[in-house]
Design a protein around this motif. Structure first.
Motif, mmCIF file in Angstrom:
data_model
loop_
_atom_site.group_PDB
_atom_site.id
_atom_site.type_symbol
_atom_site.label_atom_id
_atom_site.label_comp_id
_atom_site.label_asym_id
_atom_site.label_seq_id
_atom_site.Cartn_x
_atom_site.Cartn_y
_atom_site.Cartn_z
ATOM 1 N N LYS A 1 3.567 9.657 -9.844
ATOM 2 C CA LYS A 1 3.297 9.837 -11.178
ATOM 3 C C LYS A 1 2.588 11.196 -11.600
ATOM 4 N N GLU A 2 2.158 11.758 -10.516
ATOM 5 C CA GLU A 2 1.588 12.852 -10.560
ATOM 6 C C GLU A 2 2.740 13.974 -10.823
ATOM 7 N N MET A 3 3.956 13.564 -10.411
ATOM 8 C CA MET A 3 5.262 14.436 -10.454
ATOM 9 C C MET A 3 5.777 14.516 -11.715
ATOM 10 N N LEU A 4 5.632 13.306 -12.583
ATOM 11 C CA LEU A 4 6.220 12.992 -13.808
ATOM 12 C C LEU A 4 6.060 14.062 -14.987
ATOM 13 N N PRO A 5 4.943 14.678 -15.080
ATOM 14 C CA PRO A 5 5.206 15.790 -15.907
ATOM 15 C C PRO A 5 5.810 16.813 -15.837
ATOM 16 N N ILE A 6 6.099 16.999 -14.549
ATOM 17 C CA ILE A 6 6.908 18.295 -14.187
ATOM 18 C C ILE A 6 8.383 17.992 -14.452
ATOM 19 N N VAL A 7 8.756 16.620 -14.129
ATOM 20 C CA VAL A 7 10.041 16.024 -14.608
ATOM 21 C C VAL A 7 10.122 16.134 -16.227
ATOM 22 N N ASP A 8 9.382 15.814 -16.683
ATOM 23 C CA ASP A 8 9.177 15.976 -18.331
ATOM 24 C C ASP A 8 9.889 17.344 -18.684
ATOM 25 N N LEU B 1 0.947 -1.070 -0.118
ATOM 26 C CA LEU B 1 -0.127 -0.060 0.091
ATOM 27 C C LEU B 1 0.890 1.367 -0.038
ATOM 28 N N THR B 2 2.000 1.357 0.813
ATOM 29 C CA THR B 2 2.855 2.375 0.860
ATOM 30 C C THR B 2 3.560 2.665 -0.599
ATOM 31 N N ASP B 3 3.896 1.557 -1.200
ATOM 32 C CA ASP B 3 4.546 1.711 -2.443
ATOM 33 C C ASP B 3 3.519 2.066 -3.481
ATOM 34 N N SER B 4 2.308 1.617 -3.371
ATOM 35 C CA SER B 4 1.124 2.202 -4.341
ATOM 36 C C SER B 4 0.860 3.536 -4.036
ATOM 37 N N VAL B 5 0.601 4.015 -2.925
ATOM 38 C CA VAL B 5 0.468 5.477 -2.761
ATOM 39 C C VAL B 5 1.685 6.384 -3.305
ATOM 40 N N ARG B 6 2.811 5.773 -2.865
ATOM 41 C CA ARG B 6 3.939 6.571 -3.299
ATOM 42 C C ARG B 6 4.106 6.659 -4.930
#
Length: 221
Positions: free
Chosen positions: A109-116, A99-104
């Motif tokens: 995933k929400e941060m990836l567009p910013i990384v791109d 569950l911790t890995d899933s939430v993390r």
């Protein structure tokens, strides 16, 4: 003197009654005047006493077996409960970690567009003035902080350029002929891929090589 004799005579039946059947049988055998009726009665009483003792011993043995069975059953129940608890604790620990890995992973995933966007800016923005360079340095400083944060969360970039193509972690959007690389080698990375705890968050977009041995031979002809 007479009183003492009377007292001794009165105590004799009491002593005889207090004696055990074995003692009374032995006394009857040791008597100088062996009384058959007395001996028969003593032996019958002794036999009855032995029967009672045998029954008591048998009952005690049955109780011991019953207690032994109860102890074995309780031990088995304890071992089962202990094993069930260990399984529950392990399952709870694994589910908590998952569950911790899933939430993390969802947060990453929400941060990836910013990384791109940071990656795009790093490769395409060319600072020409000192002011632009300062802005670019600040921009890249923020990007470095984000990368460090992702690393602290256990996020790892998927290996790409120079590695064999792996459909589990790579998304091939282009193929390019190449005789200088083994077939199926990742030649270029278009978008980074990431994984966390061995679980893929996003595959990397890549360009993959392939050999043209067949077409090359036909062109020489």
């Amino acid at each position: 003197m007479r009183a003492a004799e009377e007292a001794e005579a009165a105590a004799a039946p009491a002593d005889e009654a207090a004696a055990t059947p074995l003692e009374r049988a032995k006394k009857a055998l040791d008597s100088e005047t062996l009384d058959k009726d007395v001996l028969t009665a003593a032996l019958a009483e002794l036999e009855s006493e032995m029967g009672r003792l045998h029954a008591a011993a048998s009952e005690a043995s049955d109780r011991a077996k019953s207690l032994e069975a109860s102890v074995a059953s309780a031990k088995d129940q304890y071992l089962r409960l202990n094993a069930d608890f260990d399984n529950f604790r392990r399952r709870t620990r694994e589910e908590s970690a998952a569950l911790t890995d899933s939430v993390r992973g969802d947060v990453i995933k929400e941060m990836l567009p910013i990384v791109d966007n940071f990656e795009l800016a790093r490769t395409q923005v060319k600072a020409e003035t000192e002011a632009e360079q300062k802005i670019n340095n600040s921009y890249q400083g923020l990007y470095k902080q984000m990368v460090d944060l992702m690393r602290s969360l256990g996020v790892e970039a998927v290996p790409t350029t120079g590695t064999p193509f792996d459909p589990n972690i790579h998304d091939a959007i282009m193929r390019e002929p190449s005789n200088s690389h083994p077939d199926g080698t990742v030649l270029q990375e278009f978008r980074k891929g990431f994984a966390i705890g061995g679980k893929l968050i996003r595959p990397a977009m890549v360009k993959v090589s392939f050999t043209e041995d067949g077409p090359a031979a036909s062109s020489e002809e």
